[in-house]
Scaffold this motif. Structure first.
Motif, short mmCIF file in Angstrom:
data_model
loop_
_atom_site.label_atom_id
_atom_site.label_comp_id
_atom_site.label_asym_id
_atom_site.label_seq_id
_atom_site.Cartn_x
_atom_site.Cartn_y
_atom_site.Cartn_z
N VAL A 179 0.86 -1.19 0.00
CA VAL A 179 0.00 0.00 0.00
C VAL A 179 0.89 1.24 0.00
O VAL A 179 1.58 1.51 0.99
CB VAL A 179 -0.93 0.02 1.23
N PRO A 180 0.93 1.98 -1.10
CA PRO A 180 1.71 3.23 -1.11
C PRO A 180 1.12 4.23 -0.12
O PRO A 180 -0.10 4.35 0.01
CB PRO A 180 1.56 3.73 -2.55
N LEU A 181 1.97 4.94 0.60
CA LEU A 181 1.54 5.93 1.58
C LEU A 181 1.50 7.31 0.94
O LEU A 181 2.54 7.93 0.70
CB LEU A 181 2.47 5.92 2.79
N ARG A 209 -10.85 -1.01 14.73
CA ARG A 209 -10.01 0.10 14.31
C ARG A 209 -8.83 0.12 15.28
O ARG A 209 -8.90 0.69 16.37
CB ARG A 209 -10.79 1.42 14.34
N HIS A 210 -7.75 -0.55 14.88
CA HIS A 210 -6.68 -0.85 15.82
C HIS A 210 -5.62 0.25 15.86
O HIS A 210 -5.21 0.70 16.93
CB HIS A 210 -6.03 -2.18 15.44
N ALA A 211 -5.13 0.68 14.71
CA ALA A 211 -4.04 1.65 14.66
C ALA A 211 -4.14 2.47 13.39
O ALA A 211 -4.84 2.10 12.43
CB ALA A 211 -2.69 0.94 14.72
N ALA A 212 -3.43 3.60 13.39
CA ALA A 212 -3.41 4.48 12.22
C ALA A 212 -1.98 4.85 11.88
O ALA A 212 -1.17 5.17 12.77
CB ALA A 212 -4.22 5.74 12.49
N VAL A 213 -1.64 4.77 10.59
CA VAL A 213 -0.37 5.26 10.08
C VAL A 213 -0.66 6.63 9.46
O VAL A 213 -1.54 6.75 8.61
CB VAL A 213 0.23 4.29 9.05
N PHE A 214 0.07 7.66 9.90
CA PHE A 214 -0.29 9.02 9.51
C PHE A 214 0.96 9.83 9.14
O PHE A 214 2.07 9.52 9.60
CB PHE A 214 -1.03 9.72 10.65
N PRO A 215 0.80 10.83 8.27
CA PRO A 215 1.95 11.68 7.90
C PRO A 215 2.27 12.68 9.01
O PRO A 215 1.38 13.20 9.68
CB PRO A 215 1.47 12.39 6.63
N THR A 216 3.56 12.95 9.19
CA THR A 216 4.02 13.96 10.14
C THR A 216 4.82 15.02 9.39
O THR A 216 5.02 14.92 8.17
CB THR A 216 4.90 13.32 11.23
N GLU A 217 5.30 16.04 10.10
CA GLU A 217 6.08 17.10 9.46
C GLU A 217 7.40 16.58 8.90
O GLU A 217 7.92 17.10 7.92
CB GLU A 217 6.35 18.23 10.45
N THR A 218 7.93 15.53 9.56
CA THR A 218 9.25 15.02 9.15
C THR A 218 9.18 13.66 8.48
O THR A 218 10.21 13.15 8.04
CB THR A 218 10.18 14.92 10.37
N SER A 244 5.87 -2.19 22.58
CA SER A 244 4.53 -1.63 22.59
C SER A 244 4.61 -0.10 22.53
O SER A 244 5.38 0.52 23.25
CB SER A 244 3.79 -2.07 23.85
N VAL A 245 3.80 0.50 21.65
CA VAL A 245 3.82 1.96 21.48
C VAL A 245 2.40 2.50 21.49
O VAL A 245 1.45 1.82 21.08
CB VAL A 245 4.52 2.37 20.16
N THR A 246 2.27 3.72 21.98
CA THR A 246 1.02 4.46 21.86
C THR A 246 1.06 5.34 20.61
O THR A 246 0.10 5.42 19.85
CB THR A 246 0.78 5.33 23.10
N GLU A 247 2.22 5.97 20.40
CA GLU A 247 2.47 6.72 19.18
C GLU A 247 3.97 6.73 18.95
O GLU A 247 4.76 6.90 19.89
CB GLU A 247 1.93 8.14 19.30
N SER A 248 4.37 6.54 17.71
CA SER A 248 5.81 6.43 17.43
C SER A 248 6.09 6.83 16.00
O SER A 248 5.26 6.62 15.09
CB SER A 248 6.30 4.99 17.68
N ALA A 249 7.28 7.42 15.79
CA ALA A 249 7.73 7.71 14.42
C ALA A 249 8.16 6.41 13.75
O ALA A 249 8.58 5.45 14.42
CB ALA A 249 8.89 8.69 14.46
N LEU A 250 8.06 6.35 12.43
CA LEU A 250 8.44 5.16 11.67
C LEU A 250 9.67 5.46 10.84
O LEU A 250 9.78 6.53 10.22
CB LEU A 250 7.29 4.72 10.75
N THR A 251 10.60 4.52 10.83
CA THR A 251 11.77 4.60 9.97
C THR A 251 11.80 3.38 9.07
O THR A 251 11.13 2.37 9.34
CB THR A 251 13.07 4.66 10.81
#
Length: 447
Positions: free
Chosen positions: A16-18, A44-53, A72-79
């Motif tokens: 799935v392209p982001l 509705r388990h989690a959301a992948v979302f765009p950030t400023e960086t 386990s994360v509540t919110e985290s940046a993705l690399t």
């Protein structure tokens, strides 16, 4: 362009392209990345979302949590190369190459005349002998029954086994499932069995964190590859009908949703004679879904002596796996693609039409003894089973002898005798035999 790839779970291999929008992951079918309906994840388990960086992931108050690289994360940046674990699914965050939404699909089947298919068919003759030997470790005799069941499996059909209690019908099915290395489930049909006991049921699930309540579908035993419907005629027709969609469409509709069954899906039902107490006759529509109706008779005296001796001693045999799901699907495709001559087609259709009393070509004994003959599905099953017999023998040529060899199990439950036949002691087996003697193969004038 960044992308999410499904590493494990529903639609494995899906990419799935982001783009510049939020992506929802969950059991809800409307999610951008839906999970298996029986997954332990939330709707509705989690959301992948765009950030400023770049991109991040946020848990949406799920019960079982969202994990990035095992934490386990509540919110985290993705690399790049981060692994996201949600329920029983795993996703990978990748840099991507601008690919569009794609999924891994199996390669198309090889042509019938290809060396791969020829080798597959030729090997089947040897595999049949091995399968028969393996089953013989647990079952004494019944070689024709084993051949009929194997024929139906690679034809993508279903089998109804009819016989008195104690003739090893259940043991035979379980042994075949072990030798073919398929997922096996057994349902004991009883008068109080409900359709939901077969297909599955909804349960009320409460989210401890939010207090939100929602219904969740729990799959029933029909979600298997070999399903044993044991003593199917001991439950009312309403429950018997729960199998109809699965047998015909290879899917189940429940809780307002449709679920595909894992191939190869095969129903093998056992039935006690209708003369016994506590039995319900199967409706004609249910009977017609079965490719074969197979009678299991009492063993010979020598076989019964062997059964009595072997089954009262310690059992120490080991069954070897001969075929797996992938090989069976390849064989099913080979059967479907096997060419067949017009001569064999005409003969099969002629046989079926001769079972109908109103047909001008029907023999006199059909008009005398039969009040309802076989429908068009009988001709389809005659041809498919004849192809399967050729494949089992390691041949690419289908003959009318193949049709005759399987005519009895295909036609016996699609012909219904009248009072005259019953009073004269004529059953459908005897009538099919007379039909094979009376119906001639097509000649030159038929072309």
């Amino acid at each position: 362009m960044p992308q999410i790839r499904v590493k494990l779970g529903l639609n494995q291999g899906l990419v799935v392209p982001l783009e510049n929008r939020e992506i929802i992951i969950g059991r809800d079918p409307s999610s951008d990345l839906p999970l298996n309906h029986d997954s332990p994840a939330s709707r509705r388990h989690a959301a992948v979302f765009p950030t400023e960086t770049g991109w991040g992931i946020r848990d949406l108050g799920s019960v079982n949590g969202t994990y990035v690289n095992g934490t386990s994360v509540t919110e985290s940046a993705l690399t790049v190369s981060d692994e996201i674990s949600i329920g029983d699914a795993v996703f990978v965050f990748e840099e991507g190459n601008g690919a569009t939404l794609t999924a891994v699909t199996p390669p198309p089947p090889a042509p019938v005349g290809s060396p791969e298919v020829q080798a597959l068919v030729q090997q089947m003759s040897q595999r049949t002998q091995i399968i028969t030997r393996e089953i013989a470790k647990a079952i004494v005799g019944q070689r024709e029954i084993v051949l009929d069941v194997l024929t139906a499996i690679i034809s993508r059909g279903h089998v109804l086994l009819i016989g008195m209690p104690g003739l090893a019908k259940t043991t035979l099915v379980r042994t075949i499932a072990d030798v073919l290395d398929l997922k096996f489930r057994r349902i004991q049909f009883t008068p109080d069995l409900m359709p939901s006991d077969i297909t599955g049921t909804d349960i009320l699930e409460v989210d401890d964190a939010t207090g939100k309540k929602e219904y969740r579908f729990i799959k029933g035993p029909i979600f298997s590859q070999i399903l044993l419907a044991d003593e199917i005629n001991r439950t009312p027709p309403k429950t018997q009908a729960a199998l109809l969609e699965a047998m015909q469409e290879y899917r189940v509709t429940a809780a307002g949703q449709t679920f595909a069954l894992e191939p190869p899906f095969f129903v093998l039902a056992t039935q006690n004679p209708l003369e016994q107490e506590g039995t319900y006759p199967l409706p004609e529509a249910q009977l017609d879904r079965f490719m074969f109706s197979v009678y299991i008779d009492y063993p010979t005296e020598d076989e019964e002596e062997t059964i009595a001796k072997v089954t009262t001693a310690a059992q120490n045999y080991t069954l070897n796996k001969v075929l797996d799901a992938r090989a069976i699907i390849e064989l099913q495709n080979a059967v479907r693609d096997l060419p067949i001559s017009d001569h064999v087609v005409k003969y099969s259709v002629r046989l079926v039409r001769a079972t109908r009393p109103a047909d001008p070509r029907a023999p006199d004994f059909i008009k005398k003894w039969i009040h309802c003959g076989a429908g068009p599905r009988a001709a389809q099953y005659l041809l498919l089973a004849a192809k399967a017999r050729a494949v089992i023998d390691g041949r690419l040529l289908v003959t009318t002898n193949d049709v005759r060899s399987i005519a009895r199990p295909v036609l016996r439950h699609r012909m219904f005798t009248n009072f005259t036949a019953d009073s004269e002691g004529m059953d459908t087996d005897k009538i099919v035999q007379r039909l094979l003697e009376a119906v001639a193969e097509p000649g030159e004038k038929d072309y």
